[in-house]
Enzyme design. Structure first.
Site, mmCIF file in Angstrom:
data_model
loop_
_atom_site.group_PDB
_atom_site.id
_atom_site.type_symbol
_atom_site.label_atom_id
_atom_site.label_comp_id
_atom_site.label_asym_id
_atom_site.label_seq_id
_atom_site.Cartn_x
_atom_site.Cartn_y
_atom_site.Cartn_z
ATOM 1 N N ASP A 31 0.830 -1.209 0.000
ATOM 2 C CA ASP A 31 0.000 0.000 0.000
ATOM 3 C C ASP A 31 0.869 1.266 0.000
ATOM 4 O O ASP A 31 0.615 2.202 0.762
ATOM 5 C CB ASP A 31 -0.938 0.000 1.208
ATOM 6 C CG ASP A 31 -2.062 1.034 1.088
ATOM 7 O OD1 ASP A 31 -2.408 1.387 -0.070
ATOM 8 O OD2 ASP A 31 -2.589 1.470 2.127
ATOM 9 N N LYS A 43 1.776 4.712 -1.106
ATOM 10 C CA LYS A 43 1.036 5.843 -1.676
ATOM 11 C C LYS A 43 1.550 7.113 -1.012
ATOM 12 O O LYS A 43 2.276 7.057 -0.007
ATOM 13 C CB LYS A 43 -0.465 5.670 -1.444
ATOM 14 C CG LYS A 43 -0.854 5.513 0.025
ATOM 15 C CD LYS A 43 -2.341 5.214 0.179
ATOM 16 C CE LYS A 43 -2.717 5.001 1.647
ATOM 17 N NZ LYS A 43 -4.157 4.686 1.799
ATOM 18 N N PRO A 44 1.218 8.275 -1.545
ATOM 19 C CA PRO A 44 1.754 9.524 -0.983
ATOM 20 C C PRO A 44 1.518 9.690 0.515
ATOM 21 O O PRO A 44 2.405 10.144 1.243
ATOM 22 C CB PRO A 44 1.028 10.605 -1.795
ATOM 23 C CG PRO A 44 0.770 9.949 -3.116
ATOM 24 C CD PRO A 44 0.457 8.519 -2.791
ATOM 25 N N ASN A 60 1.415 7.560 2.726
ATOM 26 C CA ASN A 60 2.220 6.624 3.526
ATOM 27 C C ASN A 60 3.713 6.897 3.386
ATOM 28 O O ASN A 60 4.543 6.057 3.748
ATOM 29 C CB ASN A 60 1.926 5.173 3.121
ATOM 30 C CG ASN A 60 0.602 4.684 3.684
ATOM 31 O OD1 ASN A 60 0.059 5.265 4.617
ATOM 32 N ND2 ASN A 60 0.068 3.620 3.100
ATOM 33 N N ASP A 78 3.135 2.981 7.789
ATOM 34 C CA ASP A 78 1.887 2.211 7.734
ATOM 35 C C ASP A 78 2.058 0.892 6.989
ATOM 36 O O ASP A 78 1.656 0.733 5.832
ATOM 37 C CB ASP A 78 0.775 3.038 7.097
ATOM 38 C CG ASP A 78 -0.599 2.375 7.275
ATOM 39 O OD1 ASP A 78 -0.644 1.274 7.884
ATOM 40 O OD2 ASP A 78 -1.598 2.934 6.809
#
Length: 266
Positions: free
Chosen positions: A29, A31-32, A34, A47
């Site tokens: 996962d 993504k920006p 995280n 995360d």
């Protein structure tokens, strides 16, 4: 952020992902939201709530379950193909984050999650340079290589992605190569399979019709129809005589008609 700053961030993210992968963990996962910048200014991946061991048994994860954030997840994640999720799935997500950093928009967007997932599965994102013309062609190639639909065509490791970014920053030739025109056409054909098949069918019918018409014209030239003889009765005309001669003597309808007197014989 500038394109240079974006490359610095993703270089560090890829380096961190390589460390996680070497430790046997897939994030799943990236993504920006995280990616956090620590007090020293270095990006950190956070995360790991959806993370899984690289070689874990997937029997306790329901097949068909979509794991990740749609706009940044790999096609195999979008399909819910748990067994196909590997370190290359993280590489796809890193490429998607780099895409957004340099263009200012996510690679895929839509009114709802389903639309985004369908785009991830079946469509290619707009080429980065079409969104931001300031992007160098090599940076675009790095992004598209990381975001290949087929995992086998992506970078083999996060380290390989990181190293290509370092090569570009150093002014060296990158290892990735842009997709060929042929591959792009094959992708389009696959995406619009029904339309392509319909077009091929129409072309095949037209080609077949052209062949038939040409053959009929050739036969007409080789076997012209006899011209009428003004001095003969209708059943003595050359065209009808040919019909009568082809009929089986004594049994054919032609023979019976040829013996029948004509009202026009005078």
């Amino acid at each position: 952020v500038s394109i240079r700053e974006a490359l610095d961030i993703i270089e560090a993210v890829a380096d961190a992902a390589e460390c996680a992968h070497n430790a046997g963990v897939i994030h799943r996962d990236i993504k920006p939201s995280n990616i956090m910048i620590d007090s020293s200014g270095r990006p950190q991946i956070t995360d790991f709530g959806l993370a899984k061991p690289v070689d874990s048994d997937t029997q306790y994860t329901r097949s068909g379950t979509t794991i990740g954030t749609p706009a940044y997840m790999s096609p195999e994640q979008a399909r819910g193909d748990i067994a196909a999720i590997t370190v290359r799935s993280d590489i796809y997500s890193i490429g998607a984050v780099l895409y957004e950093l340099v263009t200012g928009v996510a690679p895929f967007s839509g009114p709802n999650m389903l639309d985004i997932i369908l785009d991830v599965l079946h469509d290619d994102p707009a080429r980065p340079r079409r969104v931001n013309s300031k992007i160098h062609s090599d940076v675009e190639t790095i992004i598209l290589r990381a975001m290949e639909k087929d995992p086998e065509r992506r970078y083999a490791s996060a380290a390989a992605l990181r190293d290509d970014i370092r090569r570009f920053k150093a002014g060296e030739a990158i290892r990735a190569r842009p997709p060929s025109v042929l591959r792009h056409l094959v992708r389009i054909a696959g995406r619009y399979r029904v339309e392509v098949m319909a077009a091929v069918t129409v072309l095949a019918v037209l080609a077949g019709s052209a062949v038939i018409i040409r053959d009929l014209k050739r036969r007409a030239r080789e076997n012209p129809v006899p011209r009428p003889d003004p001095g003969s009765t209708w059943h003595e005309q050359p065209v009808w005589k040919t019909v009568w001669e082809d009929a089986e003597p004594g049994t054919g309808q032609g023979a019976a008609w040829s013996e029948r007197p004509s009202a026009y014989d005078g």
